[in-house]
Structure formats: structure tokens, C-alpha cells
Design a protein around this motif. Sequence first.
Motif, PDB file in Angstrom:
ATOM      1  N   ASP A 101       0.889  -1.168   0.000  1.00  0.00           N
ATOM      2  CA  ASP A 101       0.000   0.000   0.000  1.00  0.00           C
ATOM      3  C   ASP A 101       0.925   1.215   0.000  1.00  0.00           C
ATOM      4  N   THR A 102       1.034   1.860  -1.163  1.00  0.00           N
ATOM      5  CA  THR A 102       2.035   2.914  -1.339  1.00  0.00           C
ATOM      6  C   THR A 102       1.402   4.290  -1.215  1.00  0.00           C
ATOM      7  N   THR A 131       1.663  13.400  -6.460  1.00  0.00           N
ATOM      8  CA  THR A 131       2.246  13.940  -7.689  1.00  0.00           C
ATOM      9  C   THR A 131       3.527  14.704  -7.322  1.00  0.00           C
ATOM     10  N   ASP A 165      -1.886  15.880   4.202  1.00  0.00           N
ATOM     11  CA  ASP A 165      -2.620  14.688   4.659  1.00  0.00           C
ATOM     12  C   ASP A 165      -2.517  14.558   6.171  1.00  0.00           C
TER      13      ASP A 165
HETATM   14  O1  PRX Z   1      -4.304  12.054   0.029  1.00  0.00           O
HETATM   15  C1  PRX Z   1      -3.241  11.267  -0.433  1.00  0.00           C
HETATM   16  C2  PRX Z   1      -3.782  10.268  -1.453  1.00  0.00           C
HETATM   17  O2  PRX Z   1      -3.629  10.886  -2.725  1.00  0.00           O
HETATM   18  C3  PRX Z   1      -3.005  12.154  -2.586  1.00  0.00           C
HETATM   19  C4  PRX Z   1      -2.096  12.421  -3.754  1.00  0.00           C
HETATM   20  O3  PRX Z   1      -2.846  12.471  -4.926  1.00  0.00           O
HETATM   21  P1  PRX Z   1      -2.140  12.605  -6.328  1.00  0.00           P
HETATM   22  O4  PRX Z   1      -1.147  13.717  -6.280  1.00  0.00           O
HETATM   23  O5  PRX Z   1      -3.207  12.666  -7.348  1.00  0.00           O
HETATM   24  O6  PRX Z   1      -1.298  11.294  -6.496  1.00  0.00           O
HETATM   25  C5  PRX Z   1      -1.936  10.037  -6.480  1.00  0.00           C
HETATM   26  C6  PRX Z   1      -0.944   8.979  -6.889  1.00  0.00           C
HETATM   27  C7  PRX Z   1       0.360   9.018  -6.204  1.00  0.00           C
HETATM   28  C8  PRX Z   1      -2.279  12.082  -1.270  1.00  0.00           C
HETATM   29  O7  PRX Z   1      -2.013  13.371  -0.742  1.00  0.00           O
HETATM   30  N1  PRX Z   1      -3.038   8.995  -1.427  1.00  0.00           N
HETATM   31  C9  PRX Z   1      -2.171   8.529  -2.349  1.00  0.00           C
HETATM   32  N2  PRX Z   1      -1.773   7.285  -2.033  1.00  0.00           N
HETATM   33  C10 PRX Z   1      -2.366   6.956  -0.868  1.00  0.00           C
HETATM   34  C11 PRX Z   1      -3.172   8.048  -0.476  1.00  0.00           C
HETATM   35  N3  PRX Z   1      -3.881   8.031   0.672  1.00  0.00           N
HETATM   36  C12 PRX Z   1      -3.792   6.922   1.433  1.00  0.00           C
HETATM   37  N4  PRX Z   1      -3.055   5.844   1.115  1.00  0.00           N
HETATM   38  C13 PRX Z   1      -2.326   5.807  -0.017  1.00  0.00           C
HETATM   39  N5  PRX Z   1      -1.629   4.717  -0.320  1.00  0.00           N
END
Ligand code: PRX
Length: 642
Positions: A463-464, A468, A552
Motif C-alpha cells: 500500500d504505497t 504527484t 494529509d
Molecule cells: O491524500 C493522499 C492520497 O492521494 C493524494 C495524492 O494524490 P495525487 O497527487 O493525485 O497522487 C496520487 C498517486 C500518487 C495524497 O495526498 N493517497 C495517495 N496514495 C495513498 C493516499 N492516501 C492513502 N493511502 C495511499 N496509499
Amino acid sequence: MGLPEERGRSGSRSAEREEAGARNRVRSWSPPPEVSRSAHVRSLQRYRELHRRSVEQPREFWGDIAKEFYWKTSCPGPFLQYNFDVTKGKIFIEWMKGATTNICYNVLDRIVHEKKLGDKVAFYWEGNEPEETTQITYRELLVQVCRFSNVLQKQGIRKGDRVAIYMPMIPELVVAMLACARLGALHSIVFAGFSAESLCERILDSSCSLLITTDAFYRGEKLVNLKELADEALEKCREKAFQVRCCIVVKHLGRAELGTGDSPSQSPPIKRPCPDVQISWNQGVDLWWHELMQEAEDECEPEWCDAEDPLFILYTSGSTGKPKGVVHTLGGYMLYVATTFKYVFDFHKEDVFWCTADIGWITGHSYVTYGPLANGATSVLFEGIPTYPDVSRLWNIVDKYKVTKFYTAPTAIRLLMKFGDEPVTRHSRASLQVLGTVGEPINPEAWLWYHQVVGAQRCSIVDTFWQTETGGHMLTPLPGATPMKPGSATFPFFGVAPAILNESGEELEGEAEGYLVFKQPWPGIMRTVYGNHERFEATYFKKFPGYYVTGDGCRRDQDGYYWITGRIDDMLNVSVREKIGPIATPDYIQNAPGLPKTRSGKIMRRVLRKIAQNDHDLGDMSTVADPTVICQLFNHRCLTIQ
Ligand code: PRX
């Protein structure tokens, strides 16, 4: 087989209490021995040693990794310099500044010539229809990229120029982005599901001089006339007095008419009857990709760039305001995506990797294109959707290519869960070893289904957590080392130093909940917001000087595991009237079946504001994940207010 270890009291299994139950039901699953046995990192202790070194001696740790890449000239000065503290001056991050290289050379020429992997398949392309397939080796990809670099050069593209790319998941998309990188031009990829307005906005923001697009494509049953949308976007740009130099169009749906070219990616057999898609043609602006490619030379000298030169711009919508052009630079990004790919998916040379994300998102940039190619990996490039022609499509593809490492989003898992186990179990899936998720918190129920049904309890789940802005994985298990807890992104990757802060900016130790921040730079961190460095500083560094602020919320449990609780700006403090004041009391409270969210799970607050004002003029809604939620909210609002 990873056995569950019951280490706390069992929580309720009812749907409403699932989350609360999961918090109390502290369960962990050890990594499967068959994954651990051959893993790069085989124990938690080894992970901890490596992590400690990476954080305490980042220059040495990343310096060793940098040696595996090709540098035209080495780093003349400090390996890392930065300022994370707004009170001490401008925020900046520089890894290996002054060293020169080219990322395209590193992911293609180096793999073909130094690693001697020219005949290895870089991509198995699987089209929207199961019969539409083709494959492309590293050597073939290199030739295509060189040719297209020559095409771009001929159209006047030079180092530092911005090129917009608006294409479905076809091999030419990878060719186009790598050709930009070869020339030192910045690609700005716009997801092909976005509207003409979004495309226009992004072209204007970074004044792109050229657009690359496609005639049309199918997404499941739906035909998307992409050229029409691209034309509309360019028309909007002209209205705002901006003109792109030219628009290069790949003939994708009309490919069958072209016959077999010498390019492996030119003629995958399109089986579906091709409708008569009407393509309008703007003389003097539009050019066919295949015509330009026919005349282009097979070789192209890469542009040697500074490690800190920009590689690409990728717009992230955020929950408020206009999209931000996240800028990544090439040296640090290259090291980071290559290293995260190797360790998080525990990459070995015989693997077949498949990331289902579209290249229009950061996940596709880092784990469809740059990360796998930098490792000489074979990947699947998928144009279609999980539910077409039926809901077992993903597992069909897994068996077809013997996929070993698979990476998708919790939304896809939840969607497929609804159709039960049979569409999964009717396929063997015996090749699978590691299953990844990204994009939002995964609820324990979906995690368990992924682990037990998809992975048949013999795969590691990674679970990564990342963004962006971070370029690559930040919090993640390592598949052979980290005991997993459903719903937790577990521990920081190498080079990552997380902290949890309270509202006053104090670091919380041990079990705690608060703001997730990072204390020091890792190589893949974004360097600026395109054309707006103040916005970069204000968004990520102002709230808590000295830290990168993710936005977050996060909880750390008694074992040191990190649990992402969601976007902080989505939370509403309801500790109601005496503490916050009467002006902050709600006028009415509306129950809602869901909230309007972007595809990456961010709540679209500007849309909520419009709903509250009963204003139906919502603006650009192309990033919304589920538009039906908005109708429900509007309907419900009327009933509640009347
Ligand atoms: O809130 C977190 C959530 O997705 C956000 C980032 O979104 P974006 O920039 O569109 O990138 C998505 C792909 C990397 C973060 O601030 N997020 C991403 N991965 C997780 C997550 N929330 C919980 N668990 C994760 N594994």
C-alpha cells in the motif's frame, strides 16, 4: 503463506463500524516466505539499517545509486543542497546540480548498449479489445524515440520548450514523452479523459509550443473523438491570443488503413470495426505522425542536460483553486523512481510488471514509463478498462502475460469486489507475487479481498502512499521485509524522514495523530510550481517552516506504523459553538451518500460551495470521479432546504 497474527481485540465487522473496528483489530501479516527468499531486502531489520543510512547519510546513499546511471559529466559541487525553511529564505532543493545526463539515454540507450537488453520486450501493449495487441523491444523503442525526437526537432522543438501531450494509452504516448526528454523539452501530459477546457488551461499556463494527440479511441464501449476535443482546446487558446506551432496526430483508430509500416508500434491489428470517425483537419497546423515518422532518421544525439533541469510538468488539480503545474527535474527524479520501483516491487529481471494507471497521472509517469524502463523491466501497457469486455479483464491479462507484479488503485479493487470472487478465481493468477495499491486509503475490507482472493494469500500487498509532488513512493511496505497491516502504508521509503505535527507545529512522538510532514528532501521531490514559486512555498512550506507539508492527516500506531487518515483540508472541525464561535455554526446539516471527489480522492470543495449556493454553473468537471454524486447532492439539497 502469510498467516494472520491476531494481536488485539476483534472489532465489529458491520459495514458502518468497519473502520473503527480496523483500528482496534491490530492484525499484521508477515511477508510470504517465497517472496522474502529472493527479495532485495529480506527482513525488517535490514530495512531499518538501510533506512537509517539513507536518512543519516543521504549524499552517500544516493551517491552510490547514482553510480549505476550514465553521467556525461559528474557533479562538480555539493551532491545535495537545500533550504526547507521559509523563514531562512527561498525554498530550493538541488541534487547533483552541475552534473550532466539525459534520462532518455539512461532508460533506453544504456539498457540497449550497456545492459545488452536490446531484444528484451519493453512493453506488451494490450488494446481496448483483447485481440488488439503488439509488443515493442527496447531496441525498437529506442529507434522510435530517436525518430520522433528528430521529428520534434524539425518542428523547432528545443531544450526548455514545453510540449503538450493528449493521448490514450498507446505506445506512441511513451515514444512522445521520451522524445521530449531526449531533447530536454518538458512534456506536459494531459489525461485523455480531460475536457478541451482543461487541456486549453494547461497549454496556456505553460505556453506549450506543440500538441501531440490522436484521432480517436475507445474506452470500453465509449468512443472518444479526441481530435475534436484537441481542436476545441486549440480554438480556445486562439481566442486567448495563443497559438501552438503545430499539432501532431497519431492515426490510432484509423491505423488499419495504414497497412504494415516498419514501426512495430505503427500497426497493432485494430480488430474492432472502425467507424467513420470524422476528423477535421487544420491545414498549416495539423500533421500526421506516421507521415513525419517515415521521413525521420533512426538516430538522434541526446541533449545533455543539467541534473536540475526540468524534465516535465504535470498538473495536479488539488481541492481548491486552479491546477498547479508540478515541476520535476531529471536527475533526482530518475534516481528516485528507479530505486522505488526496484525495492517496492522487488524487481527482478524475469518479472512482468503491470501498473494499470494512465500515463496522464503521476503513477503512470513514474511506474509505467520511467521507473520500469530505468530498470530494464518488461511491462504491460493497457489501453482499456477493468470492466470491458467483462469484469475479469484484468485477471485475463495477468494470465496472458504472466504478470508477476501488479499495481492498481483501491477504487478498481472496490469496483471489482462488487462482482464477487468468481471472475477472479476463474483465472489462474499463479504468476502474481506482489500486489500494489495507490491513490487513496484502502479500506481493510478491500485490502483483505485483494490479499485473499486476488493474491490467494500468497502475495505481498504494498500500500504505497505518495503524491504527484513527491515523484515516487514515500510510505510503503517492502514486499519481502515488512509485516503488513491492512489499511496502513506502514513505513517510510529510503531517504524519507516523516514526522507527525500537532496544530502548533510540534513533532509528536510515539502513538500520535496529526499533520504528516517530511523533514528533509528526497531526490524525487518537486522543485517548484511552474511559473509560480510563491505558490510552491505557500502550499507546501509556509504552514510549518522547516518541513514539507503533505496536506494529509496521519496516525502512527504503537508499532510505529503510519496510517493515512485523509486530506487535512477536507476535515471540518465540529467541536461546535463556544470554541469556534457562532459565525461558524452550520446553517443546516445535510446527509450525503458521497462527496464530489477527484479521481485521486480529493474532495472538490469549490463544487461543494456551488451546491451550497444552489449554483449549477460548476465549471470544468472533467476531474470528477463520479458525477452522479453531484446530482444526488443537488436533489437532496432542495429537499432539505424546502
Ligand atoms: O491524500 C493522499 C492520497 O492521494 C493524494 C495524492 O494524490 P495525487 O497527487 O493525485 O497522487 C496520487 C498517486 C500518487 C495524497 O495526498 N493517497 C495517495 N496514495 C495513498 C493516499 N492516501 C492513502 N493511502 C495511499 N496509499
